[in-house]
Scaffold this motif. Structure first.
Motif, short mmCIF file in Angstrom:
data_model
loop_
_atom_site.label_atom_id
_atom_site.label_comp_id
_atom_site.label_asym_id
_atom_site.label_seq_id
_atom_site.Cartn_x
_atom_site.Cartn_y
_atom_site.Cartn_z
N ASN B 3 0.74 -1.21 0.01
CA ASN B 3 0.00 -0.06 0.00
C ASN B 3 0.76 1.13 0.16
N ARG B 4 0.83 2.10 -1.13
CA ARG B 4 1.86 3.15 -1.24
C ARG B 4 1.29 4.24 -0.28
N TYR B 5 0.08 4.25 0.22
CA TYR B 5 -0.28 5.41 1.10
C TYR B 5 0.20 5.15 2.45
N VAL B 6 0.59 4.01 2.87
CA VAL B 6 1.33 3.85 4.06
C VAL B 6 2.48 4.75 4.60
N GLN B 7 3.21 4.76 3.58
CA GLN B 7 4.53 5.49 3.60
C GLN B 7 4.06 6.95 3.99
N GLN B 8 2.99 7.39 3.24
CA GLN B 8 2.91 8.90 3.43
C GLN B 8 2.27 9.31 4.65
N PHE B 9 1.31 8.63 5.18
CA PHE B 9 0.46 9.20 6.13
C PHE B 9 1.50 8.90 7.65
N LYS B 10 2.48 7.77 7.28
CA LYS B 10 3.13 7.27 8.23
C LYS B 10 4.35 8.41 8.78
N LYS B 11 4.71 9.14 8.03
CA LYS B 11 5.76 10.16 8.29
C LYS B 11 5.28 10.89 9.19
N GLU B 31 12.14 -5.19 20.28
CA GLU B 31 11.01 -5.65 20.67
C GLU B 31 9.98 -4.49 20.23
N ILE B 32 10.12 -3.13 19.98
CA ILE B 32 9.33 -2.38 19.24
C ILE B 32 8.91 -2.84 17.83
N ILE B 33 10.17 -3.01 17.13
CA ILE B 33 9.89 -3.56 15.74
C ILE B 33 8.87 -4.60 15.62
N THR B 34 9.22 -5.72 16.53
CA THR B 34 8.34 -6.84 16.71
C THR B 34 6.91 -6.63 16.80
N GLU B 35 6.73 -5.75 18.02
CA GLU B 35 5.51 -5.23 18.32
C GLU B 35 4.79 -4.56 17.07
N LEU B 36 5.56 -3.69 16.33
CA LEU B 36 4.70 -3.21 15.20
C LEU B 36 4.23 -3.92 14.40
N ASN B 37 5.43 -4.79 14.11
CA ASN B 37 4.84 -5.79 12.96
C ASN B 37 3.68 -6.87 13.15
N GLY B 38 3.77 -7.04 14.46
CA GLY B 38 2.68 -7.80 14.87
C GLY B 38 1.13 -7.59 14.52
N SER B 39 0.32 -8.09 15.29
CA SER B 39 -1.09 -7.86 14.96
C SER B 39 -1.45 -6.34 15.35
N GLY B 40 -2.51 -5.81 14.83
CA GLY B 40 -3.14 -4.65 15.05
C GLY B 40 -2.46 -3.39 14.32
N ALA B 41 -1.00 -3.71 13.88
CA ALA B 41 -0.54 -2.24 13.36
C ALA B 41 -0.20 -2.72 11.89
N ALA B 42 -0.91 -3.49 11.21
CA ALA B 42 -0.35 -4.04 9.91
C ALA B 42 -0.56 -2.79 9.03
N VAL B 43 -1.42 -1.95 9.48
CA VAL B 43 -1.87 -0.98 8.46
C VAL B 43 -0.85 0.11 8.51
N LEU B 44 0.19 0.09 9.32
CA LEU B 44 1.55 0.87 9.42
C LEU B 44 2.52 0.32 8.35
N GLY B 45 1.92 -0.73 7.82
CA GLY B 45 3.22 -1.47 7.19
C GLY B 45 4.13 -2.01 7.97
N TYR B 46 5.36 -2.43 7.37
CA TYR B 46 6.39 -3.12 8.31
C TYR B 46 7.34 -2.42 8.55
N ALA B 47 7.65 -2.07 9.92
CA ALA B 47 8.64 -1.17 10.49
C ALA B 47 9.92 -1.97 10.33
N LYS B 48 10.95 -1.16 9.87
CA LYS B 48 12.45 -1.89 9.66
C LYS B 48 13.32 -1.26 10.76
#
Lengths: 120, 120
Positions: B3-11, B31-48
Motif C-alpha cells: 500500500n503506497r499510502y502507508v508511507q505517506q501518512f506514516k511520516k 521489541e518495538i519492531i516486533t510489536e509494530l509488525n505484529g497484530s494490530g499495526a499491519a496498517v502501518l506497514g512493516y517497520a524496519k
DNA sequence: ACGCTCTACTTAGTATTACTAATTAGCAAC
DNA sequence: GTTGCTAATTAGTAATACTAAGTAGAGCGT
C-alpha cells in the motif's frame, strides 16, 4: 513555525487534503493556499506556495487531477483550474478509507498509553 | 510495499507511536519492531530497523527518552532499554493533544468532500 | 508614467523522515 | 562449525515539505 509538530504529521496527508478540496469544487493553487491559511485549518500551519504547487504538479503527473487554464481575470495572472479525474476520484476514495484505518491504528497506541497512565 | 499510502501518512506519527510504546513500558528497539509488525499495526506497514533505530537516537538526543543498557540475555545481544524522561512525558502529552486537533482538522476536509459527493 | 499592491504561478536549494539493504555480534541447537 | 535467532548499527537513497526568491499581469493612486 510556532508548533514543531505541525510539520511532522502534515507529511503525507496534504496530498489527500488537496484532492478533497479539488474534488469539492474546481479550484486553483492560489485559492487552495488562501483556503488552507484561512479559518479552520490553522492547525495545519501555513501552507506556502513551495508546498502546494509541487503537490499539484505531482497529482497531475499521476493522472489524478486535470488542469484547465483560464485567461487572466479581472486582476491577477491567469489561473490553472484543477479538477479530479476519474482515477483521482477513485484514488481519493481509497485514500480516505486508508486514512480511517490509519487513524484508528494510531489512536489505538495512544489509548493504550493513556489507559496505562490513568492507572498510576 | 503493498500500500503506497502507508508511507505517506506514516511520516511523522511514528515518533509519537514510539513514545507511546516506550511510555507504556520500558522497552528496546527490537521489541518495538516486533510489536509494530505484529497484530494490530499491519496498517502501518512493516517497520524496519533502519526506520526505528534512527528515531530512537533522535528521541534520546532530544532528551525525550533515556537509555539503560542490559547485559546480553539468555540468547541474543545486549539490549538497550528505553524509558520516557519527564520531558518525554510532557512532550508526549502535547503531541497527543496536537494529534487530536490534527485529525479533527483533516477529517473536516474529508467530510466536506463527502457531504458534497452525496448530493450528486 | 511610475511605483505599489494584489493575484497567481514558478523554481532552486535544503531539511526532515523513512526506507533499502547490508553488516556486526552474541548465544544456542543441531 | 554452521545455521538460526535476537539485537543493534550504518551508508545510501527517495519522498515530502519548507525557505526564499523570482516572474508577471492588472488595477490604483500620485
Amino acid at each position: 513555525m510556532e508548533n514543531r509538530y505541525v510539520q511532522q504529521f502534515k507529511k503525507g496527508s496534504l496530498e489527500m487534503i488537496l484532492l478533497c478540496l479539488i474534488g469539492k469544487k474546481e479550484t486553483y493553487g492560489y485559492e487552495i493556499i488562501t483556503e488552507l491559511n484561512g479559518s479552520g485549518a490553522a492547525v495545519l500551519g501555513y501552507a506556502k506556495e513551495g508546498t502546494v504547487y509541487p503537490i499539484l504538479y505531482r497529482l497531475q503527473e499521476a493522472g489524478l487531477v486535470q488542469c484547465r487554464i483560464a485567461p487572466a481575470a479581472a486582476n491577477g495572472g491567469s489561473k490553472k483550474y484543477y479538477s479530479l479525474t476519474e482515477k483521482g476520484e477513485e484514488t481519493l476514495r481509497e485514500l480516505i478509507l486508508f486514512w480511517r484505518e490509519y487513524t484508528v491504528c494510531v489512536d489505538g497506541f495512544v489509548e493504550d498509553y493513556q489507559r496505562m497512565e490513568e492507572k498510576l
